[in-house]
Scaffold this motif. Sequence first.
Motif, PDB file in Angstrom:
ATOM      1  N   UNK A  42       0.832  -1.213   0.000  1.00 58.40           N
ATOM      2  CA  UNK A  42       0.000   0.000   0.000  1.00 58.40           C
ATOM      3  C   UNK A  42       0.859   1.252   0.000  1.00 58.40           C
ATOM      4  N   UNK A  43       1.924   1.252   0.811  1.00 52.81           N
ATOM      5  CA  UNK A  43       2.791   2.431   0.881  1.00 52.81           C
ATOM      6  C   UNK A  43       3.550   2.650  -0.424  1.00 52.81           C
ATOM      7  N   UNK A  44       4.118   1.569  -0.978  1.00 54.91           N
ATOM      8  CA  UNK A  44       4.876   1.699  -2.220  1.00 54.91           C
ATOM      9  C   UNK A  44       3.964   2.137  -3.367  1.00 54.91           C
ATOM     10  N   UNK A  45       2.742   1.611  -3.416  1.00 51.00           N
ATOM     11  CA  UNK A  45       1.790   2.048  -4.447  1.00 51.00           C
ATOM     12  C   UNK A  45       1.540   3.555  -4.350  1.00 51.00           C
ATOM     13  N   UNK A  46       1.362   4.051  -3.131  1.00 55.21           N
ATOM     14  CA  UNK A  46       1.112   5.490  -2.943  1.00 55.21           C
ATOM     15  C   UNK A  46       2.302   6.325  -3.394  1.00 55.21           C
ATOM     16  N   UNK A  47       3.510   5.830  -3.117  1.00 54.59           N
ATOM     17  CA  UNK A  47       4.711   6.575  -3.512  1.00 54.59           C
ATOM     18  C   UNK A  47       4.867   6.574  -5.033  1.00 54.59           C
ATOM     19  N   UNK A  48       4.664   5.435  -5.645  1.00 51.12           N
ATOM     20  CA  UNK A  48       4.780   5.338  -7.103  1.00 51.12           C
ATOM     21  C   UNK A  48       3.725   6.214  -7.785  1.00 51.12           C
ATOM     22  N   UNK A  49       2.541   6.272  -7.193  1.00 52.57           N
ATOM     23  CA  UNK A  49       1.458   7.098  -7.748  1.00 52.57           C
ATOM     24  C   UNK A  49       1.591   8.563  -7.355  1.00 52.57           C
ATOM     25  N   UNK A  50       2.651   8.897  -6.612  1.00 52.11           N
ATOM     26  CA  UNK A  50       2.936  10.261  -6.160  1.00 52.11           C
ATOM     27  C   UNK A  50       1.838  10.818  -5.247  1.00 52.11           C
ATOM     28  N   UNK A  51       1.203   9.910  -4.506  1.00 51.54           N
ATOM     29  CA  UNK A  51       0.232  10.324  -3.490  1.00 51.54           C
ATOM     30  C   UNK A  51       0.921  10.582  -2.146  1.00 51.54           C
ATOM     31  N   UNK A  52       2.161  10.101  -2.042  1.00 52.18           N
ATOM     32  CA  UNK A  52       2.911  10.203  -0.788  1.00 52.18           C
ATOM     33  C   UNK A  52       4.388  10.230  -1.126  1.00 52.18           C
ATOM     34  N   UNK A  53       5.189  10.934  -0.322  1.00 54.12           N
ATOM     35  CA  UNK A  53       6.641  10.928  -0.510  1.00 54.12           C
ATOM     36  C   UNK A  53       7.279   9.972   0.487  1.00 54.12           C
ATOM     37  N   UNK A  54       8.539   9.613   0.227  1.00 48.92           N
ATOM     38  CA  UNK A  54       9.247   8.747   1.175  1.00 48.92           C
ATOM     39  C   UNK A  54       9.412   9.463   2.516  1.00 48.92           C
ATOM     40  N   UNK A  55       9.564  10.774   2.477  1.00 46.76           N
ATOM     41  CA  UNK A  55       9.680  11.549   3.716  1.00 46.76           C
ATOM     42  C   UNK A  55       8.391  11.451   4.527  1.00 46.76           C
ATOM     43  N   UNK A  56       7.256  11.554   3.854  1.00 50.36           N
ATOM     44  CA  UNK A  56       5.956  11.438   4.532  1.00 50.36           C
ATOM     45  C   UNK A  56       5.826  10.055   5.189  1.00 50.36           C
ATOM     46  N   UNK A  57       6.204   9.023   4.452  1.00 47.51           N
ATOM     47  CA  UNK A  57       6.061   7.660   4.964  1.00 47.51           C
ATOM     48  C   UNK A  57       6.948   7.430   6.180  1.00 47.51           C
ATOM     49  N   UNK A  58       8.174   7.950   6.124  1.00 51.22           N
ATOM     50  CA  UNK A  58       9.090   7.790   7.255  1.00 51.22           C
ATOM     51  C   UNK A  58       8.581   8.557   8.474  1.00 51.22           C
ATOM     52  N   UNK A  59       8.027   9.740   8.240  1.00 52.75           N
ATOM     53  CA  UNK A  59       7.470  10.525   9.343  1.00 52.75           C
ATOM     54  C   UNK A  59       6.310   9.780  10.003  1.00 52.75           C
ATOM     55  N   UNK A  60       5.452   9.173   9.193  1.00 49.31           N
ATOM     56  CA  UNK A  60       4.337   8.395   9.724  1.00 49.31           C
ATOM     57  C   UNK A  60       4.837   7.226  10.567  1.00 49.31           C
ATOM     58  N   UNK A  61       5.921   6.600  10.102  1.00 45.77           N
ATOM     59  CA  UNK A  61       6.475   5.472  10.840  1.00 45.77           C
ATOM     60  C   UNK A  61       6.982   5.875  12.213  1.00 45.77           C
ATOM     61  N   UNK A  62       7.662   7.011  12.274  1.00 45.84           N
ATOM     62  CA  UNK A  62       8.195   7.444  13.565  1.00 45.84           C
ATOM     63  C   UNK A  62       7.060   7.859  14.510  1.00 45.84           C
ATOM     64  N   UNK A  63       6.005   8.427  13.953  1.00 42.22           N
ATOM     65  CA  UNK A  63       4.846   8.776  14.776  1.00 42.22           C
ATOM     66  C   UNK A  63       4.192   7.519  15.337  1.00 42.22           C
TER      67      UNK A  63
END
Length: 274
Positions: free
Chosen positions: A236-257
């Motif tokens: 789900x995360x990789x699909x969002x990044x490939x589709x430019x719905x999310x950046x890797x920075x956004x995903x990493x921030x979500x993980x730390x939260x």
Amino acid sequence: MSAADLSTLEWPFKDPKYIFFTDFDGTITLQDSNDFMTDTIGFGTEEREQGNRDVLEGKDTFRDAFRKMMDSIKKPFPECVDYLVKNIKLDPHFNEYYQWALQNNIPTVIVSSGMQPIIRAILRNLVGPDADKLAIVCNEVEARPGKKLEEEGGWQIKYHDDSGFGHDKSLTLRPYAQLPADKRPTLFYAGDGVSDLSAARETDLLFAKKGRDLIKYCAREEVPFTVFEDWSSILATVKDIVAEKKTVHDAAHEGYETFKKGDAGVKAANGAAQ
């Protein structure tokens, strides 16, 4: 594929925009095959877990701790392979991710501290013919001097390199990370344990498995990561990044939260659940 080459830019897809590097044991599979052997036909769980703690605390190298584990297993190597093929199960969502990655020209590279014949046998059993499109960088196995692999106590691990890890996974990722911006793909990495420590800083987005030692290391060393429970969340995360719905920075921030809220399944250094 050697630790220093860039062959994944050519095979199985030319000039990919994304590459997914992943640990094997306990990440693609539900069980760690080496832990499983050690716990059931080696020196057992207690000694293995103490070895992991020693590595995390800097009291031992992964290389030496892992060799002790493998040396405690005396069954002939072909019997070990058969034993693992019968017992190791795949993450139920990995094949869904993998088929999507193939359709979207994203290479998947297994970077493992395990041994090539074991990994290949398990993948053939669990993934099928498309397993041949997975690049594998890992350790090997060899006969002990004067013995054969088919003999009791006749095999030993043959390490990939001379590092304290036995296989320094960062050496596989780093050549890609250092490419010029116009040629450099986005790099993903998924892992779960102490063998993944060296790779943790070398990727654009690190997926660390919930409840495992890699999260403890990343939190302590302030390495950005996102938490996964299985490959459905990775997909789900990789699909969002490939589709430019999310950046890797956004995903990493979500993980730390997720970690800060106590939903990562591990305990912080102060003993609080995280």
